[in-house]
Design a protein around this motif. Sequence first.
Motif, mmCIF file in Angstrom:
data_model
loop_
_atom_site.group_PDB
_atom_site.id
_atom_site.type_symbol
_atom_site.label_atom_id
_atom_site.label_comp_id
_atom_site.label_asym_id
_atom_site.label_seq_id
_atom_site.Cartn_x
_atom_site.Cartn_y
_atom_site.Cartn_z
ATOM 1 N N GLU A 25 40.908 16.339 10.870
ATOM 2 C CA GLU A 25 40.303 15.098 11.639
ATOM 3 C C GLU A 25 38.961 14.801 10.945
ATOM 4 N N GLY A 26 38.381 13.814 11.444
ATOM 5 C CA GLY A 26 37.156 13.538 10.704
ATOM 6 C C GLY A 26 37.330 12.472 9.597
ATOM 7 N N ARG A 27 38.556 12.029 9.680
ATOM 8 C CA ARG A 27 38.767 10.873 8.451
ATOM 9 C C ARG A 27 38.802 9.443 9.120
ATOM 10 N N GLY A 28 38.665 8.481 8.260
ATOM 11 C CA GLY A 28 38.768 7.080 8.989
ATOM 12 C C GLY A 28 40.310 6.714 8.324
ATOM 13 N N TRP A 29 40.725 6.903 7.419
ATOM 14 C CA TRP A 29 41.897 6.530 6.574
ATOM 15 C C TRP A 29 42.923 7.759 6.529
ATOM 16 N N PRO A 30 44.232 7.556 7.162
ATOM 17 C CA PRO A 30 44.932 8.665 7.011
ATOM 18 C C PRO A 30 45.975 8.407 5.695
ATOM 19 N N MET A 31 46.904 9.424 5.536
ATOM 20 C CA MET A 31 47.895 9.484 4.713
ATOM 21 C C MET A 31 48.643 8.113 5.130
ATOM 22 N N LEU A 176 30.757 6.632 13.087
ATOM 23 C CA LEU A 176 30.795 6.648 11.656
ATOM 24 C C LEU A 176 29.481 6.931 11.140
ATOM 25 N N TYR A 177 29.208 8.033 10.306
ATOM 26 C CA TYR A 177 27.754 8.502 9.962
ATOM 27 C C TYR A 177 27.925 8.057 8.424
ATOM 28 N N TYR A 178 27.233 7.089 7.830
ATOM 29 C CA TYR A 178 27.022 6.819 6.542
ATOM 30 C C TYR A 178 25.605 7.289 6.076
ATOM 31 N N GLY A 179 25.639 7.973 5.025
ATOM 32 C CA GLY A 179 24.272 8.405 4.506
ATOM 33 C C GLY A 179 24.286 9.214 3.084
ATOM 34 N N CYS A 191 29.535 25.173 6.798
ATOM 35 C CA CYS A 191 30.041 23.948 7.126
ATOM 36 C C CYS A 191 29.868 23.362 8.608
ATOM 37 N N GLY A 192 30.074 24.111 9.574
ATOM 38 C CA GLY A 192 29.912 23.669 10.824
ATOM 39 C C GLY A 192 28.107 23.463 11.079
ATOM 40 N N MET A 193 27.256 23.404 10.237
ATOM 41 C CA MET A 193 25.958 23.283 10.482
ATOM 42 C C MET A 193 25.638 21.736 9.994
ATOM 43 N N ALA A 194 26.407 21.256 9.152
ATOM 44 C CA ALA A 194 25.973 19.993 8.632
ATOM 45 C C ALA A 194 26.034 18.952 10.002
ATOM 46 N N MET A 195 25.281 17.828 9.825
ATOM 47 C CA MET A 195 25.040 16.907 10.917
ATOM 48 C C MET A 195 26.341 16.320 11.696
ATOM 49 N N PRO A 196 27.207 15.649 10.641
ATOM 50 C CA PRO A 196 28.409 15.048 11.584
ATOM 51 C C PRO A 196 29.074 16.235 12.355
ATOM 52 N N GLY A 200 29.276 15.929 16.324
ATOM 53 C CA GLY A 200 30.692 15.732 16.974
ATOM 54 C C GLY A 200 30.753 16.988 18.018
ATOM 55 N N ARG A 201 30.190 18.237 17.878
ATOM 56 C CA ARG A 201 30.382 18.948 18.909
ATOM 57 C C ARG A 201 29.541 18.711 20.235
ATOM 58 N N ILE A 202 28.536 17.984 19.784
ATOM 59 C CA ILE A 202 27.668 17.729 21.183
ATOM 60 C C ILE A 202 27.873 16.534 21.811
ATOM 61 N N LEU A 203 28.499 15.329 20.927
ATOM 62 C CA LEU A 203 28.927 14.235 21.527
ATOM 63 C C LEU A 203 30.413 14.192 21.957
ATOM 64 N N GLY A 204 31.078 15.189 21.673
ATOM 65 C CA GLY A 204 32.297 15.398 22.401
ATOM 66 C C GLY A 204 33.405 14.536 21.797
ATOM 67 N N ARG A 205 33.189 13.973 20.625
ATOM 68 C CA ARG A 205 33.993 12.914 20.089
ATOM 69 C C ARG A 205 34.038 13.200 18.557
ATOM 70 N N PRO A 206 34.883 12.515 17.551
ATOM 71 C CA PRO A 206 35.067 12.686 16.192
ATOM 72 C C PRO A 206 33.849 11.985 15.554
ATOM 73 N N VAL A 207 33.214 12.598 14.572
ATOM 74 C CA VAL A 207 32.374 11.905 13.684
ATOM 75 C C VAL A 207 32.965 11.871 12.203
ATOM 76 N N ILE A 208 33.009 10.738 11.812
ATOM 77 C CA ILE A 208 33.423 10.380 10.271
ATOM 78 C C ILE A 208 32.269 10.694 9.614
ATOM 79 N N GLY A 209 32.137 11.567 8.938
ATOM 80 C CA GLY A 209 30.932 11.994 7.978
ATOM 81 C C GLY A 209 31.207 11.179 6.682
ATOM 82 N N LEU A 210 30.507 10.289 6.196
ATOM 83 C CA LEU A 210 30.310 9.651 4.853
ATOM 84 C C LEU A 210 29.233 9.685 4.403
#
Length: 360
Positions: A25-31, A176-179, A191-196, A200-210
Amino acid sequence: MAEMSEEFDEEFDEEFGWHPLGEPEGRGWPMPQTLRMTDRLPARARRLVPEPVWELSRHSAGLYHRFRTDAAEIAARWTVNLEPVALGHMPASSCSGLDLYAADDRGRLRWAAVGAPTGIGTTTARLLTGIRPADSGLREYRLYLPLHNQVDDVAIGVPPGARLEIVDHDPTPPVLYYGTSIVHGIAASRCGMAMPAQLGRILGRPVIGLGFSGNARMEVELAALYAELDVAAYLIDCLPNMTAEQVADRAEPFIRRLRQDRPTTPILLIEDRTMTDAWIREGVDQGHAERRAALRRAYQRLVGSGDTNLHYLAATGLLGADDEGTVDGSHPTDLGFTRMVTHLVPACQKLVGPAGGQVG
């Protein structure tokens, strides 16, 4: 630190049954739009975006798997492809490792274990032992993937007789978080300390980290790609790697290209964090002021032209006020990331609604 084995040794294969985890999870474009299951941009982006952005998009930053198991012990197996597996300001645990969170009996995700490789290739790790049984029988886990490496063949091992279920991908519209490298996760300790991941844990929804280290300069080609995705909000955090002239030239066309396909989706423009050594270095404050002024002018023009769902977040307070939130003046430590996320959350909640997750 988890117990490591560099090879598929007989001990692990006898102790555990292995379960491939498939697409994260966390991707915008699947296989099959991507070349590998852990790429963050579609394959066709290779001919559209700068080469460094394409190469960095193949890092698994911000991606994660969710599964449930009643196992009393959990192992993991994964393969990383790039050297080095650690950076001067970033350990192997975040650069190339795995980070495991587990839900407690109230459903709160809490850190549980970390694994790190010692070199490229396949690592087998005993992540967690002596796990307390969950009240519900099956405990849910979230496994974050490496921030600064390519990863393949991620599998979870549980003892024979233990149950394991892969959790269906969350259908909640993502953010979608672009930066820049800061969104990429440089220099988190895990890895779980990165902002996306934290968002995601706080907002309770996926965050696409770009996040793209050393890049994220508002190329309009990326705006066209991002506009393909039906997201709850766009967070645009590109100033650290842009000059004031680039901001003046690119910010407005970038937003207008998003608006071409996403006329009403909330967009949050985020100023660059103030470098923690700005107080002692000549010209740093001036650079911040010029970039921010250019971004605010673009914001004001766009709002003045009728954009009613464009929002702006000033840099004040992003890293705190004590200069202790970075590893090198620029890249946040875990403390800095947590401060930035705490600052971002209220603005994000105004865009997507109350938190469905929790802090931590």
